[in-house]
Motif scaffolding. Structure first.
Motif, PDB file in Angstrom:
ATOM      1  N   TRP A   1       0.814  -1.208   0.000  1.00 54.70           N
ATOM      2  CA  TRP A   1       0.000   0.000   0.000  1.00 54.70           C
ATOM      3  C   TRP A   1       0.855   1.269   0.000  1.00 54.70           C
ATOM      4  O   TRP A   1       0.372   2.340  -0.320  1.00 54.70           O
ATOM      5  N   GLY A   2       2.109   1.152   0.404  1.00 53.85           N
ATOM      6  CA  GLY A   2       2.996   2.310   0.412  1.00 53.85           C
ATOM      7  C   GLY A   2       2.724   3.317   1.508  1.00 53.85           C
ATOM      8  O   GLY A   2       3.113   4.487   1.406  1.00 53.85           O
ATOM      9  N   MET A   3       2.074   2.890   2.579  1.00 55.55           N
ATOM     10  CA  MET A   3       1.771   3.787   3.693  1.00 55.55           C
ATOM     11  C   MET A   3       2.993   4.059   4.564  1.00 55.55           C
ATOM     12  O   MET A   3       3.059   5.058   5.270  1.00 55.55           O
ATOM     13  N   GLN A   4       3.972   3.187   4.548  1.00 59.01           N
ATOM     14  CA  GLN A   4       5.082   3.212   5.491  1.00 59.01           C
ATOM     15  C   GLN A   4       6.065   4.345   5.210  1.00 59.01           C
ATOM     16  O   GLN A   4       6.195   4.823   4.089  1.00 59.01           O
ATOM     17  N   LEU A   5       6.753   4.753   6.270  1.00 56.39           N
ATOM     18  CA  LEU A   5       7.705   5.861   6.167  1.00 56.39           C
ATOM     19  C   LEU A   5       8.814   5.562   5.172  1.00 56.39           C
ATOM     20  O   LEU A   5       9.258   6.459   4.452  1.00 56.39           O
ATOM     21  N   ALA A   6       9.289   4.327   5.119  1.00 53.81           N
ATOM     22  CA  ALA A   6      10.381   3.996   4.206  1.00 53.81           C
ATOM     23  C   ALA A   6      10.024   4.343   2.764  1.00 53.81           C
ATOM     24  O   ALA A   6      10.864   4.845   2.005  1.00 53.81           O
ATOM     25  N   ALA A   7       8.778   4.081   2.372  1.00 52.37           N
ATOM     26  CA  ALA A   7       8.348   4.411   1.010  1.00 52.37           C
ATOM     27  C   ALA A   7       8.325   5.922   0.810  1.00 52.37           C
ATOM     28  O   ALA A   7       8.709   6.430  -0.255  1.00 52.37           O
ATOM     29  N   GLN A   8       7.899   6.652   1.825  1.00 54.00           N
ATOM     30  CA  GLN A   8       7.863   8.112   1.725  1.00 54.00           C
ATOM     31  C   GLN A   8       9.273   8.689   1.614  1.00 54.00           C
ATOM     32  O   GLN A   8       9.518   9.620   0.846  1.00 54.00           O
TER      33      GLN A   8
END
Length: 332
Positions: free
Chosen positions: A268-275
């Motif tokens: 889903w890309g919700m995580q901080l690492a993706a941001q």
């Protein structure tokens, strides 16, 4: 430092005209399209309950006392408990906020929304269990937000309806006032009826107190905020830390009481690492501050427990003091 209940299974019915009107209203309120030309420094403050709020204040106070002030950046992004900190910093120094935490009378554990408190919808301890079921049933992040909103509104309909007003009063007592600062502060939330993410700023036509009440309304221990008849949920349902709102800023400092962890599927890309990957791909330098072992011990097992605030604030202060030299080179 590091680089459902059954009510959740259905959605309220809406007509095409309802959806169109809701979209038009949101366009007037949502600040996403108004985010200014990126500047030099952005501070991102994530949620984390009573303990996370105190820890962030401690970190900022420790940095300040060690010679590094990061509290007046070009952009501040506040989510949930971090939205409270962002608003408090508009007129108060972290040193004063820290002193207030450490000098406060020992909290009553049976107070509103504390451990074991009934809350508007039943024991707050059920919050994680209910939201875990909603996340597991959802197809993606947008579906999760719609389900969260539907479940929270269904629960609110079974209450006496006073919860949102009582929570706003609680939030107002923690803030310096209802007026936004001149500098750019973004407060994240989610429209409970549509599930659409919303970013609030001083041009949204929403008082600062209402914006913070919206961003801190998790929907289960605290009912959806009511702003002029529209209902809003916690900004953490938009995306965890919401650091993506700092895209294009040269230096982005993220304080995350949950250490970048997420309960959502990684795809889903919700995580901080993706941001962070997105920010760095856009040219931003990013630094994060996560709780160390002392802070995690201070947090205990219930970050909503008001008795965690003094030890969490002290642990944050020690971290900030220790990180000041390293972060000075990054921030300045």
């Amino acid at each position: 430092m590091n680089s459902t209940s059954s009510s959740a299974q259905h959605l309220p019915s809406t007509t095409a005209s309802d959806r169109s009107r809701s979209h038009d209203d949101q366009a007037q309120v949502d600040a996403t399209h108004r985010i200014p030309v990126p500047g030099e420094r952005a501070l991102v403050l994530h949620g984390g309950g009573s303990a996370g709020n105190a820890w962030e204040i401690g970190v900022l106070a420790g940095l300040l006392d060690a010679g590094l002030d990061v509290t007046a950046p070009d952009l501040t992004v506040g989510t949930s408990a971090g939205a409270t900190v962002a608003a408090q910093l508009t007129t108060t120094t972290p040193t004063d906020l820290l002193a207030a935490i450490l000098s406060a009378a020992p909290p009553q554990r049976t107070g509103a929304f504390g451990r074991g408190a009934p809350g508007p919808f039943g024991p707050v301890a059920n919050h994680m269990e209910v939201t875990d079921r909603i996340i597991a049933a959802a197809e993606d992040a947008a579906d999760m937000r719609r389900r969260m909103g539907a479940a929270a509104l269904d629960l609110d309909a079974t209450s006496d309806g006073s919860g949102a007003a009582r929570w706003r009063t609680t939030v107002a007592a923690r803030l310096p006032g209802a007026h936004w600062p001149e500098r750019t502060v973004l407060i994240t939330a989610v429209d409970a009826r549509t599930g659409e993410p919303v970013v609030l700023d001083r041009f949204s036509g929403v008082d600062l107190v209402d914006a913070v009440a919206a961003s801190t309304s998790n929907g289960f221990g605290v009912p959806p905020a009511d702003i002029g008849g529209r209902r809003y949920l916690d900004g953490g349902y938009r995306r965890n830390e919401n650091a993506d709102l700092a895209a294009g800023y040269a230096r982005v400092l993220v304080l995350s009481p949950f250490g970048g962890r997420t309960r959502h599927p990684l795809e889903w890309g919700m995580q901080l690492a993706a941001q962070i990957d997105e920010l760095r791909a856009g040219g931003s330098s990013v630094e994060t501050v996560f709780p160390d072992d002392a802070a995690l011990t201070a947090f205990g097992t219930n970050m909503m427990d008001l008795s965690t605030r003094p030890p969490a604030a002290r642990a944050g202060y020690d971290q900030g003091s220790a990180l000041a030299e390293q972060l000075t080179a990054f921030w300045r």
